[in-house]
Design a protein around this motif. Structure first.
Motif, PDB file in Angstrom:
ATOM      1  N   LEU A  73       0.826  -1.213   0.000  1.00  0.00           N
ATOM      2  CA  LEU A  73       0.000   0.000   0.000  1.00  0.00           C
ATOM      3  C   LEU A  73       0.859   1.262   0.000  1.00  0.00           C
ATOM      4  N   LEU A  74       1.983   1.225   0.714  1.00  0.00           N
ATOM      5  CA  LEU A  74       2.911   2.364   0.685  1.00  0.00           C
ATOM      6  C   LEU A  74       3.405   2.602  -0.742  1.00  0.00           C
ATOM      7  N   GLY A  75       3.786   1.513  -1.383  1.00  0.00           N
ATOM      8  CA  GLY A  75       4.244   1.629  -2.754  1.00  0.00           C
ATOM      9  C   GLY A  75       3.167   2.107  -3.703  1.00  0.00           C
ATOM     10  N   SER A  76       1.923   1.829  -3.358  1.00  0.00           N
ATOM     11  CA  SER A  76       0.795   2.172  -4.226  1.00  0.00           C
ATOM     12  C   SER A  76       0.421   3.648  -4.200  1.00  0.00           C
ATOM     13  N   ILE A  77       1.002   4.403  -3.294  1.00  0.00           N
ATOM     14  CA  ILE A  77       0.687   5.832  -3.224  1.00  0.00           C
ATOM     15  C   ILE A  77       1.146   6.514  -4.512  1.00  0.00           C
ATOM     16  N   PRO A  78       0.222   6.968  -5.356  1.00  0.00           N
ATOM     17  CA  PRO A  78       0.592   7.585  -6.643  1.00  0.00           C
ATOM     18  C   PRO A  78       0.849   9.078  -6.460  1.00  0.00           C
ATOM     19  N   SER A  79       1.991   9.404  -5.897  1.00  0.00           N
ATOM     20  CA  SER A  79       2.260  10.783  -5.479  1.00  0.00           C
ATOM     21  C   SER A  79       2.122  11.787  -6.613  1.00  0.00           C
ATOM     22  N   GLY A  80       2.726  11.488  -7.770  1.00  0.00           N
ATOM     23  CA  GLY A  80       2.640  12.425  -8.894  1.00  0.00           C
ATOM     24  C   GLY A  80       1.216  12.643  -9.356  1.00  0.00           C
ATOM     25  N   LEU A  81       0.458  11.574  -9.419  1.00  0.00           N
ATOM     26  CA  LEU A  81      -0.939  11.651  -9.862  1.00  0.00           C
ATOM     27  C   LEU A  81      -1.763  12.495  -8.900  1.00  0.00           C
ATOM     28  N   TRP A  82      -1.587  12.260  -7.601  1.00  0.00           N
ATOM     29  CA  TRP A  82      -2.352  13.013  -6.598  1.00  0.00           C
ATOM     30  C   TRP A  82      -1.924  14.475  -6.548  1.00  0.00           C
ATOM     31  N   ILE A  83      -0.637  14.727  -6.637  1.00  0.00           N
ATOM     32  CA  ILE A  83      -0.159  16.117  -6.630  1.00  0.00           C
ATOM     33  C   ILE A  83      -0.731  16.873  -7.826  1.00  0.00           C
ATOM     34  N   GLY A  84      -0.751  16.220  -8.981  1.00  0.00           N
ATOM     35  CA  GLY A  84      -1.318  16.844 -10.166  1.00  0.00           C
ATOM     36  C   GLY A  84      -2.791  17.174 -10.002  1.00  0.00           C
ATOM     37  N   HIS A  85      -3.546  16.240  -9.434  1.00  0.00           N
ATOM     38  CA  HIS A  85      -4.987  16.449  -9.232  1.00  0.00           C
ATOM     39  C   HIS A  85      -5.257  17.546  -8.200  1.00  0.00           C
ATOM     40  N   ILE A  86      -4.559  17.475  -7.069  1.00  0.00           N
ATOM     41  CA  ILE A  86      -4.871  18.355  -5.944  1.00  0.00           C
ATOM     42  C   ILE A  86      -4.373  19.783  -6.151  1.00  0.00           C
ATOM     43  N   PHE A  87      -3.143  19.925  -6.632  1.00  0.00           N
ATOM     44  CA  PHE A  87      -2.530  21.255  -6.686  1.00  0.00           C
ATOM     45  C   PHE A  87      -2.523  21.896  -8.075  1.00  0.00           C
ATOM     46  N   PHE A  88      -2.699  21.088  -9.118  1.00  0.00           N
ATOM     47  CA  PHE A  88      -2.609  21.645 -10.472  1.00  0.00           C
ATOM     48  C   PHE A  88      -3.847  21.378 -11.316  1.00  0.00           C
ATOM     49  N   GLN A  89      -4.785  20.596 -10.751  1.00  0.00           N
ATOM     50  CA  GLN A  89      -5.991  20.218 -11.481  1.00  0.00           C
ATOM     51  C   GLN A  89      -5.639  19.613 -12.835  1.00  0.00           C
ATOM     52  N   LYS A  90      -4.600  18.789 -12.830  1.00  0.00           N
ATOM     53  CA  LYS A  90      -4.164  18.120 -14.051  1.00  0.00           C
ATOM     54  C   LYS A  90      -4.035  16.622 -13.804  1.00  0.00           C
ATOM     55  N   ASN A  91      -4.436  15.855 -14.790  1.00  0.00           N
ATOM     56  CA  ASN A  91      -4.263  14.409 -14.752  1.00  0.00           C
ATOM     57  C   ASN A  91      -3.013  14.070 -15.558  1.00  0.00           C
ATOM     58  N   LEU A  92      -1.964  13.653 -14.884  1.00  0.00           N
ATOM     59  CA  LEU A  92      -0.692  13.391 -15.550  1.00  0.00           C
ATOM     60  C   LEU A  92      -0.832  12.405 -16.704  1.00  0.00           C
ATOM     61  N   ARG A  93      -1.810  11.541 -16.621  1.00  0.00           N
ATOM     62  CA  ARG A  93      -1.985  10.541 -17.673  1.00  0.00           C
ATOM     63  C   ARG A  93      -2.430  11.160 -18.998  1.00  0.00           C
ATOM     64  N   GLU A  94      -2.846  12.409 -18.943  1.00  0.00           N
ATOM     65  CA  GLU A  94      -3.314  13.080 -20.161  1.00  0.00           C
ATOM     66  C   GLU A  94      -2.251  13.998 -20.757  1.00  0.00           C
ATOM     67  N   TYR A  95      -1.054  13.992 -20.161  1.00  0.00           N
ATOM     68  CA  TYR A  95       0.007  14.894 -20.629  1.00  0.00           C
ATOM     69  C   TYR A  95       1.321  14.138 -20.781  1.00  0.00           C
ATOM     70  N   GLY A  96       2.169  14.647 -21.670  1.00  0.00           N
ATOM     71  CA  GLY A  96       3.507  14.081 -21.842  1.00  0.00           C
ATOM     72  C   GLY A  96       3.469  12.615 -22.197  1.00  0.00           C
ATOM     73  N   SER A  97       4.236  11.833 -21.433  1.00  0.00           N
ATOM     74  CA  SER A  97       4.306  10.390 -21.673  1.00  0.00           C
ATOM     75  C   SER A  97       3.092   9.656 -21.130  1.00  0.00           C
ATOM     76  N   GLY A  98       2.277  10.355 -20.323  1.00  0.00           N
ATOM     77  CA  GLY A  98       1.133   9.713 -19.704  1.00  0.00           C
ATOM     78  C   GLY A  98       1.495   8.935 -18.458  1.00  0.00           C
ATOM     79  N   ASN A  99       2.781   8.964 -18.092  1.00  0.00           N
ATOM     80  CA  ASN A  99       3.241   8.243 -16.917  1.00  0.00           C
ATOM     81  C   ASN A  99       3.037   9.094 -15.668  1.00  0.00           C
ATOM     82  N   THR A 100       2.860   8.439 -14.529  1.00  0.00           N
ATOM     83  CA  THR A 100       2.597   9.167 -13.283  1.00  0.00           C
ATOM     84  C   THR A 100       3.837   9.300 -12.400  1.00  0.00           C
ATOM     85  N   GLY A 101       4.997   8.930 -12.928  1.00  0.00           N
ATOM     86  CA  GLY A 101       6.218   8.957 -12.139  1.00  0.00           C
ATOM     87  C   GLY A 101       6.913  10.302 -12.115  1.00  0.00           C
ATOM     88  N   THR A 102       8.122  10.280 -11.580  1.00  0.00           N
ATOM     89  CA  THR A 102       8.888  11.505 -11.348  1.00  0.00           C
ATOM     90  C   THR A 102       9.193  12.277 -12.626  1.00  0.00           C
TER      91      THR A 102
END
Length: 204
Positions: free
Chosen positions: A13-42
């Motif tokens: 569960l610790l590993g499952s925390i999608p930090s990039g995805l959540w940061i994008g949603h909460i602070f930027f109102q962006k879904n990382l999967r819809e931009y760039g490579s679509g990856n949620t990593g660093t």
């Protein structure tokens, strides 16, 4: 036994925390999967959300791997290697239950796991990564090169007592698994790099 199983689940569960995805949603109102490579990593977080978001994402992804690997030490659990906890965190990062089982490429979390178990070895791999990054300016290539060096060094260094004092079959196996996950997850990136090289060769 039940407590150990719960800790193993916690590692995932610790590993499952999608930090990039959540940061994008909460602070930027962006879904990382819809931009760039679509990856949620660093890497994609840096590219799409900026340096601060990228750094925070890296720190979270890195230390969730370290924390998972240290769980048996923190809770004094014996009979199962910390490496197993770390591996579960990486699996969680790659296939996160909190993000539809579509996660990152495991570089930061794998590094965090190794840092928790063998910090000097982790620093060596970081040197390989940043040297390759300096020479190539390609994060994907740098990640794969570091993963390959991790496999080679795991089997070579103990023979000389360099960074790794002795052979540990489980450590070698886990490093091999982590490196393999990283290489496979970067397969598409490597294909694009090869295609660009072909284009440059034709242009020359």
């Amino acid at each position: 036994m039940i407590f150990t199983i719960l800790l193993l689940i916690l590692a995932y569960l610790l590993g499952s925390i999608p930090s990039g995805l959540w940061i994008g949603h909460i602070f930027f109102q962006k879904n990382l999967r819809e931009y760039g490579s679509g990856n949620t990593g660093t890497t994609n977080t840096f590219r799409i959300l900026g340096t601060k978001a990228g750094i925070v994402t890296f720190i979270i992804d890195f230390f969730k791997g370290t924390l998972a690997a240290l769980l048996p030490y923190l809770f004094q659990v014996q009979g199962i290697s910390p490496l197993i906890f770390g591996l579960l965190a990486v699996i969680g990062h790659t296939f996160p239950i909190f993000a539809g089982f579509k996660g990152g490429k495991a570089v930061a979390t794998s590094a965090g796991v190794i840092f928790g178990i063998a910090p000097h070895f982790c620093l060596f791999l970081a040197a390989i990564f940043f040297t390759t990054l300096y020479l190539s300016s390609m994060i994907s290539l740098s990640s794969v090169v570091a993963a390959i060096f991790a496999i080679i060094a795991t089997f070579l260094f103990p023979a000389f007592g360099f960074l790794l004092d002795s052979y540990d079959w489980l450590f070698s196996l886990i490093v091999l698994l982590l490196a393999s996950i990283i290489i496979v997850r970067h397969k598409d990136n490597l294909t694009r790099i090869r295609q660009k090289k072909k284009i440059w060769s034709l242009g020359a």
